[in-house]
Design an enzyme around this catalytic site. Structure first.
Site, PDB file in Angstrom:
ATOM      1  N   GLY A  94       4.652  26.743 -55.497  1.00 40.49           N
ATOM      2  CA  GLY A  94       4.507  25.969 -54.275  1.00 40.49           C
ATOM      3  C   GLY A  94       3.693  26.636 -53.183  1.00 40.49           C
ATOM      4  O   GLY A  94       3.537  26.078 -52.103  1.00 40.49           O
ATOM      5  N   TYR A 140      17.903  64.936 -61.757  1.00 42.74           N
ATOM      6  CA  TYR A 140      18.699  63.786 -61.344  1.00 42.74           C
ATOM      7  C   TYR A 140      18.172  63.175 -60.047  1.00 42.74           C
ATOM      8  O   TYR A 140      17.417  63.808 -59.310  1.00 42.74           O
ATOM      9  CB  TYR A 140      20.177  64.159 -61.176  1.00 42.74           C
ATOM     10  CG  TYR A 140      20.470  65.062 -59.992  1.00 42.74           C
ATOM     11  CD1 TYR A 140      20.729  64.517 -58.729  1.00 42.74           C
ATOM     12  CD2 TYR A 140      20.491  66.442 -60.128  1.00 42.74           C
ATOM     13  CE1 TYR A 140      20.986  65.330 -57.640  1.00 42.74           C
ATOM     14  CE2 TYR A 140      20.753  67.261 -59.045  1.00 42.74           C
ATOM     15  CZ  TYR A 140      20.997  66.704 -57.797  1.00 42.74           C
ATOM     16  OH  TYR A 140      21.238  67.506 -56.714  1.00 42.74           O
ATOM     17  N   ARG A 186      26.594  69.150 -48.512  1.00 44.59           N
ATOM     18  CA  ARG A 186      25.620  69.712 -47.574  1.00 44.59           C
ATOM     19  C   ARG A 186      26.343  70.213 -46.338  1.00 44.59           C
ATOM     20  O   ARG A 186      27.107  69.465 -45.718  1.00 44.59           O
ATOM     21  CB  ARG A 186      24.596  68.652 -47.196  1.00 44.59           C
ATOM     22  CG  ARG A 186      23.543  69.187 -46.232  1.00 44.59           C
ATOM     23  CD  ARG A 186      22.514  68.149 -45.894  1.00 44.59           C
ATOM     24  NE  ARG A 186      23.087  67.100 -45.051  1.00 44.59           N
ATOM     25  CZ  ARG A 186      22.435  65.991 -44.725  1.00 44.59           C
ATOM     26  NH1 ARG A 186      21.227  65.778 -45.204  1.00 44.59           N
ATOM     27  NH2 ARG A 186      22.991  65.098 -43.953  1.00 44.59           N
ATOM     28  N   MET A 198       0.451  27.600 -53.280  1.00 47.18           N
ATOM     29  CA  MET A 198      -0.928  27.152 -53.160  1.00 47.18           C
ATOM     30  C   MET A 198      -0.999  25.653 -53.431  1.00 47.18           C
ATOM     31  O   MET A 198       0.009  25.011 -53.619  1.00 47.18           O
ATOM     32  CB  MET A 198      -1.792  27.942 -54.117  1.00 47.18           C
ATOM     33  CG  MET A 198      -1.907  29.390 -53.686  1.00 47.18           C
ATOM     34  SD  MET A 198      -2.921  30.311 -54.799  1.00 47.18           S
ATOM     35  CE  MET A 198      -2.045  30.145 -56.305  1.00 47.18           C
ATOM     36  N   ARG A 250      27.607  64.284 -47.120  1.00 41.93           N
ATOM     37  CA  ARG A 250      27.216  64.717 -45.776  1.00 41.93           C
ATOM     38  C   ARG A 250      28.477  65.034 -44.990  1.00 41.93           C
ATOM     39  O   ARG A 250      29.300  64.164 -44.758  1.00 41.93           O
ATOM     40  CB  ARG A 250      26.469  63.612 -45.050  1.00 41.93           C
ATOM     41  CG  ARG A 250      25.255  63.082 -45.737  1.00 41.93           C
ATOM     42  CD  ARG A 250      24.692  61.951 -44.870  1.00 41.93           C
ATOM     43  NE  ARG A 250      23.590  61.272 -45.502  1.00 41.93           N
ATOM     44  CZ  ARG A 250      23.735  60.251 -46.343  1.00 41.93           C
ATOM     45  NH1 ARG A 250      24.952  59.820 -46.658  1.00 41.93           N
ATOM     46  NH2 ARG A 250      22.677  59.670 -46.877  1.00 41.93           N
ATOM     47  N   GLY A 291      15.007  66.559 -50.339  1.00 40.07           N
ATOM     48  CA  GLY A 291      15.450  65.607 -49.315  1.00 40.07           C
ATOM     49  C   GLY A 291      14.228  64.812 -48.901  1.00 40.07           C
ATOM     50  O   GLY A 291      13.552  65.121 -47.934  1.00 40.07           O
ATOM     51  N   ARG A 310      -5.636  21.877 -59.922  1.00 41.56           N
ATOM     52  CA  ARG A 310      -4.413  22.671 -59.749  1.00 41.56           C
ATOM     53  C   ARG A 310      -4.710  24.150 -59.590  1.00 41.56           C
ATOM     54  O   ARG A 310      -5.455  24.728 -60.369  1.00 41.56           O
ATOM     55  CB  ARG A 310      -3.507  22.492 -60.977  1.00 41.56           C
ATOM     56  CG  ARG A 310      -3.411  21.072 -61.455  1.00 41.56           C
ATOM     57  CD  ARG A 310      -2.681  20.965 -62.794  1.00 41.56           C
ATOM     58  NE  ARG A 310      -1.305  21.419 -62.724  1.00 41.56           N
ATOM     59  CZ  ARG A 310      -0.526  21.564 -63.796  1.00 41.56           C
ATOM     60  NH1 ARG A 310      -1.010  21.316 -65.008  1.00 41.56           N
ATOM     61  NH2 ARG A 310       0.713  21.960 -63.656  1.00 41.56           N
ATOM     62  N   ARG A 358       5.870  28.548 -68.150  1.00 46.05           N
ATOM     63  CA  ARG A 358       5.744  29.918 -67.672  1.00 46.05           C
ATOM     64  C   ARG A 358       7.088  30.597 -67.855  1.00 46.05           C
ATOM     65  O   ARG A 358       8.109  29.925 -68.027  1.00 46.05           O
ATOM     66  CB  ARG A 358       5.325  29.959 -66.203  1.00 46.05           C
ATOM     67  CG  ARG A 358       6.377  29.364 -65.309  1.00 46.05           C
ATOM     68  CD  ARG A 358       5.950  29.282 -63.856  1.00 46.05           C
ATOM     69  NE  ARG A 358       6.785  28.297 -63.194  1.00 46.05           N
ATOM     70  CZ  ARG A 358       6.432  27.615 -62.115  1.00 46.05           C
ATOM     71  NH1 ARG A 358       5.269  27.793 -61.567  1.00 46.05           N
ATOM     72  NH2 ARG A 358       7.253  26.753 -61.584  1.00 46.05           N
ATOM     73  N   LYS A 371      -1.001  29.534 -65.206  1.00 44.44           N
ATOM     74  CA  LYS A 371      -0.971  28.116 -65.566  1.00 44.44           C
ATOM     75  C   LYS A 371      -2.037  27.816 -66.611  1.00 44.44           C
ATOM     76  O   LYS A 371      -1.750  27.177 -67.632  1.00 44.44           O
ATOM     77  CB  LYS A 371      -1.197  27.284 -64.299  1.00 44.44           C
ATOM     78  CG  LYS A 371      -0.737  25.859 -64.406  1.00 44.44           C
ATOM     79  CD  LYS A 371      -0.952  25.133 -63.077  1.00 44.44           C
ATOM     80  CE  LYS A 371       0.069  25.553 -62.024  1.00 44.44           C
ATOM     81  NZ  LYS A 371      -0.278  25.062 -60.684  1.00 44.44           N
ATOM     82  N   CYS A 381      17.779  63.607 -53.189  1.00 47.05           N
ATOM     83  CA  CYS A 381      18.679  62.763 -52.422  1.00 47.05           C
ATOM     84  C   CYS A 381      17.816  62.079 -51.371  1.00 47.05           C
ATOM     85  O   CYS A 381      16.710  62.497 -51.104  1.00 47.05           O
ATOM     86  CB  CYS A 381      19.811  63.566 -51.796  1.00 47.05           C
ATOM     87  SG  CYS A 381      19.265  64.939 -50.789  1.00 47.05           S
ATOM     88  N   HIS A 399      12.487  23.464 -54.103  1.00 49.26           N
ATOM     89  CA  HIS A 399      11.872  24.635 -53.492  1.00 49.26           C
ATOM     90  C   HIS A 399      12.932  25.633 -53.017  1.00 49.26           C
ATOM     91  O   HIS A 399      12.879  26.821 -53.307  1.00 49.26           O
ATOM     92  CB  HIS A 399      10.994  24.182 -52.321  1.00 49.26           C
ATOM     93  CG  HIS A 399      10.356  25.311 -51.587  1.00 49.26           C
ATOM     94  ND1 HIS A 399      10.896  25.845 -50.442  1.00 49.26           N
ATOM     95  CD2 HIS A 399       9.253  26.032 -51.860  1.00 49.26           C
ATOM     96  CE1 HIS A 399      10.127  26.838 -50.035  1.00 49.26           C
ATOM     97  NE2 HIS A 399       9.118  26.972 -50.875  1.00 49.26           N
ATOM     98  N   SER A 419      17.539  70.369 -54.009  1.00 53.90           N
ATOM     99  CA  SER A 419      17.595  68.917 -53.919  1.00 53.90           C
ATOM    100  C   SER A 419      16.499  68.502 -52.938  1.00 53.90           C
ATOM    101  O   SER A 419      16.501  68.919 -51.779  1.00 53.90           O
ATOM    102  CB  SER A 419      18.970  68.469 -53.414  1.00 53.90           C
ATOM    103  OG  SER A 419      18.989  67.065 -53.289  1.00 53.90           O
TER     104      SER A 419
END
Ligand code: ADP
Ligand code: MG
Ligand code: MG
Length: 931
Positions: A105, A899, A666, A107, A610, A814, A96, A380, A26, A879, A496, A812
């Site tokens: 809102g 990946y 897997r 504070m 899976r 896990g 403020r 802002r 602010k 994964c 709000h 991979s």
């Protein structure tokens, strides 16, 4: 500590927009606007450093700060030709709060400070309005008592009610049969006359004296010190703490405190106050957008006490048909700022354009008009929905305001999650209940609750709830968090409820004036097509309703939803993101349906399929149980032979969906007892079906029971004792691959061994898989490429990765199990204490959600280095939940993995996060020659 005070006013400012850390958002915004020549009431910012010093000294202002503040007040006085504490030309200020990150809102802010009886009389003379001066004074006492003196607001409610009754009597309104809300509607604040206000002020002071044992402070400087301390104190109030936790804002930042000369939006009908956005925060559409209230002050717009008017006439950019059932465009147009004060409107339009161009992002503005003169009180970066974020970023890039790279960085990956979620099925039958404002998009169905605590309680029991309130306030935040959606009777698009719901990505319908909430139920007025009321119905706690936050519609009961349809801008942003992304993004998918969803969201393969999920189907579980319960290998093989065609069929479906892309499957991972009947009834049913005595079954059950199944007989350990299980699975995979390949579809199967920790385990399972594959190739007369690899989910596996890589073509990580085993924290039991760990700051975040980079991350890096040293080009993936978590993705990018894999709905999030991570990595390597 540097200087404590930064002044702004008269076209000059000590600070600027870069100094958010020191001045708060602010303060920095006020300084920057002042520098830009935008009309801002002058004032000064007490820095966040002072706030932190205040806390460090056990809540005491550092020496010298008071003197600096007196000097700054002196500067204000000479700039404005007014005096703080003088009845002749009174200077009033607001005090403020304002932290580095916006916490709307959360504070406290105190307006109209610097009044006492004498000064209020002076103000009345100066402004020519006794009513105004007394209204400002009574509001000041109320807020100051609440925030600084700890006398809660509701203690004054009765006094205010009496003032309304007195005013009603003078106005000739019969108030005897009205309840508080009706009385407020009949006698709004603006109708309180000076005599009632004077009496009210006296009663308020009496209440303060009674509650605190001390008179209300009359000395303006005493008021000022109290207010500044209270603003600093509000940094640590409960709701601010909850908000900070939700948004990862460190406690150490502290808040700044802005002391600013007051301007008055409540000086009559040529005054007012409002909020505005330079673009639509809900859809992202490029139009100036906002709301205002004539003759009002401060939070009146946001608090939702009166439903505000649009800024623009419909068709020129403003809200059309805000609130109510019939889109009352005509009335709204007449009330718009554009119609009421065209010159001020034009100036505001110019200011907002300047600010957006200057900050190169959508701005959220607060302004006040005092007797036709415009003042900006805040600017802002505006909060927005995920949908709006995408549209604004893409359009700003196309307008040339920002680069494509900036556009990619502008959208918070987590926020696009909301775009991917279902919306109301347009063709489903539904019963319209009411219409309000489309405050935050998305469809949500749930049981109605009327309090935040109740929302939290029922959500804790696993219920979907919709929080229904007259209006929300920051105290409701925990309930909003727990609810699926939020419905309010009052308040506008910037209330709000609306702002907080958008930030949370939750469905919200606000300002739904057809409902009224009281005493644990809501009354809904139904209207006909012409907007005439026809009936009233009552909705009670626990009743089901459905919200459509995108249209502002409320339905009775549960309404079916349809999957998300992605916008053109979204696709465009994804194309840009994919162009800079290095990490590949795959998905975890077990079925052809999930595989298709994942592919539609842009998955570049399956990182984790899976197979155990394929066994839980009615028909299959039987064969699975037979297999587990069989006494010897022959029996096991007979049962497995029944499962083979099911598995093969599943894989055929998945391979077809993922044509041309890798699919990592897997082999069976969970301990076998997970498949056994869990209760007596199931046990007896199985016993009948299999012709095996129930006793034998329960004995087997006991035999298989483990003290610590997570660390027990699972993963590749199953294959060491019962190789025929993996043999069957390998056969199903290779047969499916051959079948799909025979149909001319490209397949890339990758067989993945779970929970390995030694080279020998992999050597055994690999020999087994290869033998099966060779057999199948011979039978089918064709070969397909089948890769063999392993998960890295035990610390030992990461440490001996060099040896494992001798056998495995890919790893991979896990990271779910790797986190569990590295930290020695059971995933299933962590819920009991991890919260406390995060609260105590032992972990910054739940390590199962966001990778523990220092520990688990180090294991990933060790596994990477040792694995790649043994096998250059070893493919490395992730994964587990972390594959869809933006901050973990940033780590995996830095670690140079190939990946990540995540759930289908997270794929776009991961694509964007990976692009951002790539851009971050690039900029940390140094600037590029071109952008
Ligand atoms: P928040 O951070 O909760 O938005 P603010 O400090 O912005 O709190 O104050 C809320 C509102 O109070 C502002 O939007 C504005 O309408 C009003 N306000 C604050 N300071 C002044 C001032 N100096 N003059 C007039 N109104 C003010
Ligand atoms: Mg506020
Ligand atoms: Mg504000």
């Amino acid at each position: 500590m540097g200087r404590s005070i930064y002044f702004f006013g008269g076209g000059q400012a000590d600070g600027d927009a870069q100094q958010k850390e020191l001045l708060g958002g602010k303060g920095a915004g006020l300084a920057e606007m002042t520098r830009l020549g935008i009309p801002v009431p002058p004032g000064f910012t007490v820095t966040t450093e002072v706030c932190n010093a205040y806390y460090a000294a056990g809540k005491a202002l550092p020496a010298g700060v008071e003197d600096e503040i007196r000097a700054a007040i002196g500067r204000l006085e000479s700039l404005l030709d007014a005096r703080f504490g003088s009845p002749e030309a009174p200077l009033l200020v607001s005090v403020r709060s304002g932290a580095r990150a916006s916490m709307p809102g959360m504070m406290d802010t105190i307006l109209n400070l610097g009044l006492n009886d004498e000064i209020a009389r002076g103000l009345a003379e100066r402004t020519g309005s006794e009513r105004f001066a007394l209204d400002a004074y009574r509001r000041f006492i109320l807020t100051y008592a609440d925030i600084v003196l700890g006398v809660p607001r509701d203690r004054f409610e009765e006094a205010l009610g009496r003032a309304r009754e007195q005013a009603a009597a003078r106005l000739g309104v019969d108030a005897t049969r009205l309840n508080a809300a009706e009385l407020e509607r009949k006698v709004p604040d603006s109708l309180l006359d000076p005599e009632s206000l004077a009496a009210l002020i006296q009663r308020q002071k009496d209440i303060v004296l009674g509650a605190t044992g001390r008179p209300f402070p009359d000395d303006p400087y005493a008021q000022l010190w109290g207010a500044i301390r209270a603003v600093f104190d509000s940094w640590k109030n409960h709701r601010a703490q909850v908000y900070r936790k939700m948004h990862d804002i460190p406690e150490a930042w502290g808040t700044a405190c802005n002391v600013q000369a007051m301007v008055f939006g409540n000086l009559g009908d040529d005054s007012g106050t409002g909020v505005a956005f330079t673009r639509d925060p809900s859809t992202g559409e490029r139009r100036f957008y906002g709301e205002w209230l004539p003759n009002a002050q401060g939070e009146d717009v946001v608090a939702g006490v009166r439903t505000p008017h649009p800024l623009s006439k419909s068709g020129t950019g403003g809200v059309s048909g805000a609130g109510g059932v019939s889109g009352a465009g005509g009335v709204d147009d007449a009330c718009s700022l554009e119609a009421q004060m065209p010159d001020v409107y034009a100036e505001l339009v110019e200011v907002q354009a300047t600010l957006e161009r200057h900050f190169r992002d959508m701005q959220d503005l607060e302004f006040t008009i005092q007797q036709k003169k415009l003042f900006l009180l805040q600017c802002r970066t505006g909060k927005r929905t995920g949908r709006a974020a995408v549209r604004i970023a893409v359009e700003m890039a196309k307008e040339g305001l920002i680069s494509q790279r900036e556009a990619i960085l502008r959208v918070e990956p987590g926020s696009i999650d909301q775009l991917l979620h279902p919306s109301i099925d347009p063709s489903a039958p539904k019963k319209l209940l009411a219409r309000g404002l489309p405050a935050s998009p998305g469809a949500a169905t749930g049981q109605v609750v009327f309090s935040a605590d109740e929302a939290e309680r029922r959500a804790g029991q696993g219920k979907a709830v919709i929080l229904v309130r007259s209006e929300t306030s920051p105290e409701d935040i925990h309930g909003m968090k727990a609810a699926r959606g939020i419905l309010t009777a009052r308040g506008g698009m910037t209330s709000h409820a609306a702002v907080v719901a958008r930030g949370m990505g939750k469905s919200c319908v606000a300002g739904c004036s057809a409902i009224s909430v009281s005493q644990g139920q809501m009354a809904v007025t139904l209207y006909d097509d012409h907007g005439h009321p026809t009936d009233t119905i009552t909705v009670k706690a626990g009743d089901l309703i459905t919200l459509d936050g995108g249209t502002g519609t409320v339905y009775l009961g549960a309404v079916p939803t349809v999957p998300a349809a992605l916008s053109g801008e979204f696709e465009e942003l994804m194309v840009w993101a994919d162009a800079v992304r290095r990490l590949r993004v795959r998905s975890n998918a077990d079925t052809p349906h999930d595989a298709r969803t994942a592919r539609n969201f842009g998955a570049e393969g399956i990182g984790l399929c899976r197979t155990e999920h394929m066994f839980f189907d009615e028909e299959r579980i039987q064969a699975m149980r037979e297999m587990i319960l069989a006494d010897g290998e022959a029996g096991r093989r007979r049962a497995l032979a029944k499962l083979l065609p099911f598995q093969r069929g599943d894989f055929v479906g998945v391979f077809r969906e993922m044509a041309g892309l890798p699919v990592t499957i897997r082999l069976l991972d969970p301990p076998l007892h997970e498949f056994l009947p869990q209760d007596e009834a199931q046990l007896h049913q199985l016993s009948k079906a299999m012709g095996v005595p129930a006793q034998d079954l329960s004995r087997k059950n006991e035999e298989l029971a483990e003290y610590n199944p997570m660390l027990g007989h699972r993963g590749c350990r199953l294959a060491i004792t019962s190789p025929e299980i993996y043999e069957m699975q390998a056969r199903a995979i290779v047969e499916a691959a051959c079948e799909v390949a025979a149909a001319g579809i490209e397949v890339e199967p990758e067989i993945m061994i779970p929970l390995s920790m030694t080279r020998r385990e992999l050597a055994i399972t690999r020999a087994l898989v290869e033998a099966v594959a060779e057999k199948v190739f011979a039978e089918k007369g064709r070969r397909v490429d089948v890769r063999f690899g392993t998960m890295i989910e035990l610390p030992r596996a990461a440490l001996v990765a060099g040896e494992l890589a001798e056998e495995a073509e890919f790893f991979s990580f896990g990271t779910n199990d790797l986190t569990q085993t590295a930290l020695g924290i059971s995933r299933d039991d962590a819920g009991r204490f991890l919260g406390a760990y995060v609260e105590a700051g032992i972990f910054a975040k739940d390590p199962f959600q966001s990778l523990d980079a220092a520990g688990v991350g180090e294991l990933v890096e060790i596994g990477r280095d040792r694995g790649r040293a043994a096998r250059p080009g070893l493919k490395l993936g992730v994964c587990g939940e972390h594959g869809g978590d933006p901050s973990s993705i940033a780590f995996f990018e830095r670690a140079g993995l190939d990946y990540v894999s995540c759930s289908p709905f997270r794929v776009p999030v991961a694509r964007l996060a990976a692009a951002q991570a790539a851009l971050a990595a690039e900029s940390s390597r140094g600037p590029r020659a071109t952008d």
